[in-house]
Design an enzyme around this catalytic site. Structure first.
Site, short mmCIF file in Angstrom:
data_model
loop_
_atom_site.label_atom_id
_atom_site.label_comp_id
_atom_site.label_asym_id
_atom_site.label_seq_id
_atom_site.Cartn_x
_atom_site.Cartn_y
_atom_site.Cartn_z
N GLU A 1 11.12 86.36 24.49
CA GLU A 1 10.96 87.68 25.10
C GLU A 1 12.13 88.51 24.64
O GLU A 1 13.15 87.97 24.22
CB GLU A 1 11.00 87.54 26.63
N LYS B 1 23.74 87.74 21.40
CA LYS B 1 22.50 86.98 21.53
C LYS B 1 22.36 85.87 20.48
O LYS B 1 21.74 84.84 20.74
CB LYS B 1 21.29 87.93 21.44
N SER C 1 29.55 93.19 24.58
CA SER C 1 28.47 92.27 24.21
C SER C 1 27.66 92.72 23.00
O SER C 1 27.04 91.92 22.33
CB SER C 1 27.55 92.06 25.41
C1 LIG Z 1 24.25 94.05 23.89
C2 LIG Z 1 23.65 93.41 25.07
N1 LIG Z 1 24.43 93.12 26.12
C3 LIG Z 1 23.93 92.55 27.23
C4 LIG Z 1 22.59 92.26 27.35
C5 LIG Z 1 22.11 91.69 28.65
O1 LIG Z 1 21.83 90.33 28.61
P1 LIG Z 1 22.74 89.27 29.34
O2 LIG Z 1 22.97 89.73 30.72
O3 LIG Z 1 21.95 88.01 29.28
O4 LIG Z 1 24.01 89.14 28.59
C6 LIG Z 1 21.74 92.53 26.29
C7 LIG Z 1 20.30 92.21 26.37
O5 LIG Z 1 19.49 92.58 25.61
C8 LIG Z 1 22.29 93.13 25.12
O6 LIG Z 1 21.52 93.42 24.07
#
Ligand SMILES: Cc1ncc(COP(=O)(O)O)c(C=O)c1O
Lengths: 395, 260
Positions: A106, A84, A377
């Site tokens: 948000e 993020k 992620s």
């Molecule tokens: C670690 C992590 N991965 C994925 C996401 C999902 O978001 P996005 O689909 O925008 O990558 C989040 C959202 O809070 C997250 O914290």
């Protein structure tokens, strides 16, 4: 095709009062995205503040166990513990160049809120974050983190008390304070130009992967797998590979308790897989809705994937077959959470566990090929309480 | 009666319009009918009947809660048109709702359904002029007005585009923010009214709750006042609803009659 569209998806379905702000944002982005000072500062923050570049880690134990080569793109090592921050650095700097005094955001899992709080504290913005009350409960360590860095966290009690409702509240704040406030959206959702801007700032993930995999393997991967809530880590890692037609791209959605709906509620968050076209929070995209177009509440064990919509560009790419949506259930994601922790000594976020689960599931049937990159992620510290509670309930 | 004819009629009497907003189905199908009757008795000139949406981003907590109550009581677009058909009146009804509900019904069908039940105009707070061509055409074909909003941050270029598109009236949002009652309505109202150069009536809304504010807005050049949250608050209280709604509407209408 209108500039604001991604295929037939996208657009700017917002109250009139926000239209000038969207234009201002788009003009600022056009101006600064190639500006030398801006890019230097962006580079500096990505390196020195976020800790980029992140490793592309060869998961040797998983690879052995599943019989294919598995690499993990370690976005869990980005400052704050998730991808993020890539986006909040970019938009935070943009807000600074636009001379905004205040940023709002948000958050679902609290990761985007935390990343916003970090850049807010660092760049000296007044920062306010909206978070669904249900998410405040299940991710309260992140609430402490945000508050510690000087952000105000507002708990949102309306609707499903999750991400969708937090976005509604942030939009209402923006409508009221649009003149001095930048709304720092955390995923590739919302009205244009957000899906484009967030995608571009997150593309650092895919650009690094491309370079790293060439160094390590001398070739592009057969497939890339990323979890998709709004879809920002997925778009970020996919985007640089869109024209590399031999690389298969799999966004993995939250299948929750299975792809069923009750009257008011979906028991999952798989808007890309089974959603229908409609308008939600500024964009024409795929959404979970009832026969009349009322939005269904979504559901997932992972707060960051618990959303009734998805980024419009993903909807477009899915329609034309360039990305191939998959989903895994809560239980499968939890199993993957343990699997990565035990086999590699890396505790993944529950969101990212969905991507891992999909690889565990599909490794056998050949669709992933021999060389796969998973977008890891985020890290799982924030989810320990959720996981322990579920374990207790089982026992 | 079309919206345009209503304003002509008022012009002749040298009166301004009271446009009253309520959310259909809050707190129930039958009670909305009674409430609308009270509003009409008290002299409301146009009724804006909200079709509740699950995610009303342009609305403040008062109207959001009303939408929630209505949805829980079973309101949906089919029931909405039944309710509008049941309202026995000659004055124009206007539908206010969010775009996804219109889109999912089909733009043509939605416009036709409106005409069939006496709805003469549509307001869609999440549909800016840039995205409105299709609905605009569907409305035109069916002879109903698509009413657009302008705000204090709408610049002169956008203003011109919007004024060219809107018909029936133009909805003037007098200050930044969501719907809801406010104590400081007037300040930016005059500025924006002065910037609107049009023959279409100017209706000011967002924040007006009493006769003093209504009178002030009219003295600054408004052709109509739109009042919503103040009625909804009475409805939410559940106490003497019809009587109090009627009293407030009478006072507001009185402010629309007084020559300023
Ligand atoms: C670690 C992590 N991965 C994925 C996401 C999902 O978001 P996005 O689909 O925008 O990558 C989040 C959202 O809070 C997250 O914290």
């Amino acid at each position: 095709m209108k500039k604001s569209m991604y295929g037939k998806y996208g657009g700017q379905f917002v109250p009139e009062v926000l239209m000038p702000a969207l234009t201002e944002l788009e003009e600022a982005y056009d101006k600064y995205k190639d500006d030398k000072d801006f890019l230097e500062e962006l580079d500096y923050y990505m390196k020195e503040f976020a800790g980029r570049e992140t490793p592309l880690y060869f998961a040797k134990n998983l690879s052995k166990k599943y019989g294919i080569k598995i690499y993990l793109k370690r976005e869990d090592l980005v400052h704050g513990g998730a991808h993020k921050l890539n986006n909040t650095i970019g938009q935070g700097l943009l807000a600074k160049y636009m001379r905004k005094k205040r940023i709002i955001a948000e958050t679902g899992a609290g990761q985007h809120g935390t990343a916003t709080a970090m850049i807010g504290a660092n760049l000296g913005f007044e920062t306010e974050v909206y978070m669904g009350a249900k998410d405040v409960e299940r991710q309260h360590m992140n609430v402490y983190r945000m508050e510690l860095m000087g952000s105000k966290v507002n708990s949102v009690e309306s609707g499903s008390r999750t991400l969708k409702d937090a976005i509604n509240e942030a939009l209402r704040d923006w409508v009221t304070n649009v003149e001095n406030t930048h709304y720092l959206i955390g995923s590739v959702v919302g009205p244009h130009p957000y899906p484009m801007i967030v995608r571009d700032f997150q593309s650092v993930i895919g650009n690094e992967v491309k370079k790293q995999i060439m160094e390590k393997e001398g070739r592009l991967p057969d497939s890339i797998v990323a979890c998709a809530g709004g879809g920002s880590n997925a778009m970020g890692i996919f985007h640089p590979f869109i024209d590399d037609k031999d690389v298969r791209l799999f966004p993995v959605e939250a299948g929750g308790c299975g792809l069923k709906n009750t009257n008011k509620e979906a028991l999952h968050s798989a808007s890309l897989s089974v959603g229908e076209e409609g308008i939600l929070q500024g964009a024409y995209t795929k959404i979970l809705q009832d026969e009349y177009g009322q939005i269904l509440e979504s559901s997932s064990v992972s707060a960051g994937l618990d959303y009734s919509g998805v980024g419009p560009e993903l909807a477009h790419l899915a329609d034309i077959g360039r990305i191939e949506p998959r989903y895994v259930t809560d239980d499968e994601a939890l199993e993957a959470f343990y699997e990565l922790s035990r086999n590699e000594g890396i505790i993944p976020a529950l969101e990212s566990s969905h991507a891992i689960a999909n690889v565990m599931k599909m490794a056998d049937d050949g669709e992933l090929g021999e060389l796969v990159v998973i977008s890891l992620s985020g890290r799982g510290d924030k989810d320990l309480e959720t996981v322990f509670k579920l374990k207790e309930m089982e026992a | 009666m079309r919206i345009h004819d209503k304003f002509s009629e008022l012009d002749e009497k040298d009166e301004k319009a009271l446009i009253a907003y309520v959310c259909a189905g809050d707190p129930s199908f039958e009670e909305t009918k009674e409430i609308v009757k009270s509003l009409i008795n008290a002299g409301a000139d146009i009724i804006e009947l909200g079709l509740p949406f699950s995610d009303p981003v342009a609305d403040g907590p008062t109207i959001e809660a009303a939408a929630q109550r209505a949805l829980e009581a079973g309101m949906n677009p089919d029931r909405y048109f039944e309710l509008a058909a049941d309202i026995d009146t000659d004055i124009p009804l206007v539908c206010m709702t969010y775009y996804n509900l219109i889109y999912q019904r089909g733009l043509e069908k939605f416009a036709e359904d409106c005409v069939n039940v006496g709805i003469r105009g549509i307001i869609v707070p999440d549909l800016p002029a840039e995205e409105a061509d299709d609905l605009h055409n569907a409305c035109k074909e069916n002879g109903i007005d698509l009413i657009f909003l302008v705000t204090p941050v709408t610049d002169n270029r956008r203003m011109e585009t919007i004024l060219n598109k809107t018909s029936g009236f133009v909805y003037v949002v007098s200050r930044l923010g969501v719907t809801g009652t406010r104590s400081d309505v007037a300040r930016s109202t005059k500025d924006i009214l002065d910037r609107i150069d049009t023959d279409v009536p100017k209706a000011v809304g967002f924040g007006i709750s009493d006769k003093e504010q209504a009178a002030e807005v009219i003295s600054e050049g408004a052709d109509a006042v739109i009042v919503g949250s103040a009625f909804i608050k009475i409805i939410a209280s559940g106490e003497n609803v019809n009587e109090r709604v009627e009293t407030l509407a009478r006072e507001l209408k009185e402010a629309c009659r007084t020559e300023n």
